[in-house]
Design an enzyme around this catalytic site. Structure first.
Site, PDB file in Angstrom:
ATOM      1  N   GLU A 164       0.815  -1.209   0.000  1.00  0.00           N
ATOM      2  CA  GLU A 164       0.000   0.000   0.000  1.00  0.00           C
ATOM      3  C   GLU A 164       0.855   1.269   0.000  1.00  0.00           C
ATOM      4  OE1 GLU A 164      -0.465  -2.611   2.024  1.00  0.00           O
ATOM      5  OE2 GLU A 164      -2.319  -3.407   1.129  1.00  0.00           O
ATOM      6  N   PHE A 171      -6.004  -0.878   5.119  1.00  0.00           N
ATOM      7  CA  PHE A 171      -4.645  -0.969   4.601  1.00  0.00           C
ATOM      8  C   PHE A 171      -4.185   0.374   4.032  1.00  0.00           C
ATOM      9  CE2 PHE A 171      -6.160  -5.483   3.462  1.00  0.00           C
ATOM     10  CZ  PHE A 171      -6.008  -5.897   4.770  1.00  0.00           C
ATOM     11  N   ARG A 228     -18.715  -1.200  -2.317  1.00  0.00           N
ATOM     12  CA  ARG A 228     -18.457  -1.973  -3.532  1.00  0.00           C
ATOM     13  C   ARG A 228     -19.473  -3.108  -3.672  1.00  0.00           C
ATOM     14  NH1 ARG A 228     -14.745  -6.097  -1.383  1.00  0.00           N
ATOM     15  NH2 ARG A 228     -15.925  -7.026   0.279  1.00  0.00           N
TER      16      ARG A 228
END
Length: 334
Positions: free
Chosen positions: A77, A102, A185
């Protein structure tokens, strides 16, 4: 006479990662991915980047449509955010995706130093915000807004539904500077199209009105607030809902005007810790502007590491399901 209590269906493991949509609720599939694909057709400077999570952030649709503009950075990340900053310096507009835990916890210094300090045009769209997964604190980004609010110049968006996301994407691209969006999502609920609503970056909007309670909310808690408003009609309790999809900069003008409009219980409902999120931002704004609500309460997640389990169970446990939020509001009304 002995009676057998009706058993609730046992929640399976898949319920731990299920959509936040209720049974029978209208949804749209992958609104972020589809909106980005559509926008990128006329914006060749847009690129997509992810840290090994394209499929789980709906960015795979962009990768399929524009493979030459898609960058898979692997499970790194810090590299994702650093590289996104570099691409922005070259005039591109990177949309970077991963999970919120993350992207914020691991890459915070890179966001702060590489992206935000230089006001680079990076759009961070990070999934599983707050309590939208049952996989426990390792995946529950319950403090992401608190972290990101502390970064100067960073715009923060917490969309309610598919409509919010679809309309936010082109406005994010048009905005000059870094943006952090809490990404919903998969099959995302669709609710705001019933309320004559359109997303405007930096603006809060009243969706329904009521005389007894004002719920100021963001993210999917606006969906919950609307359900609470409908449920409490049966008890002759009028609930107004003010949706605040932009957390920073906060639309203080609209919030102050709505609180001052009539004396009511003011509740801030958010899918985030009560520490450092929308609730504290609203409270600070009211205090600094000398506005005193009749009563003020926070309906967020506790300042704690949350349990793992099925989402419906956890939402009830932590007071953010429709039923639990309704009970909290009625208790606060006394």
């Amino acid at each position: 006479m002995n009676t057998v209590a009706e058993k609730k269906p046992r929640l399976t493991t898949s319920a731990m990662i299920a959509s936040i949509a209720g049974e029978g609720q209208r949804v749209k599939a992958a609104p972020f991915g589809k909106a980005l694909v559509e926008l990128a057709a006329s914006r060749p400077e847009i690129v997509g980047m992810t840290a090994d999570l394209a499929k789980y952030t709906d960015l795979h649709l962009f990768a399929q449509a524009y493979p030459e503009r898609f960058y898979q950075m692997g499970m790194a990340e810090q590299l994702l955010m650093g590289a996104a900053g570099g691409m922005a310096k070259e005039g591109l507009i990177p949309f970077a995706t991963t999970y919120a835990v993350f992207g914020t916890r691991r890459a915070y210094d890179f966001i702060h130093q590489v992206i935000a300090e230089e006001n680079l045009n990076v759009k961070m769209c990070l999934a599983l915000p707050g309590l939208t997964t049952g996989y426990g604190p390792s995946h529950q980004a319950t403090e992401d807004i608190a972290m990101m609010r502390g970064i100067p110049g960073l715009t923060i968006i917490d969309p309610c539904d598919a409509l919010d996301i679809e309309q936010a994407v082109p406005q994010m691209a048009a905005h000059n500077g870094p943006v952090y969006m809490r990404l919903l999502r998969g099959n995302v609920p669709l609710v705001l199209d019933e309320y004559d609503y359109s997303f405007e970056l930096g603006k809060a909007k009243r969706l329904v009105d009521g005389d007894e309670v004002l719920i100021i909310s963001s993210g999917f808690m606006t969906m919950r607030a609307l359900e609470v408003a409908q449920a409490l009609k049966a008890d002759n309790i009028g609930v107004a809902v003010l949706h605040c999809p932009t957390i920073k900069p906060l639309d203080e003008v609209t919030i102050l005007a709505e609180v001052l409009r009539k004396p009511r219980l003011v509740v801030v409902a958010e899918n985030h810790s009560v520490v450092g999120g929308l609730g504290e931002a609203v409270a600070s704004s009211l205090l600094q502007n000398g506005v005193q609500p009749a009563r003020f309460r926070l309906a967020g997640l506790p300042d704690a590491y949350l349990d793992a389990g099925a989402l419906p169970t956890l939402h009830d446990r932590y007071g953010i399901s429709t039923e639990a939020l309704s009970d909290r509001v009625k208790a606060w009304l006394g």
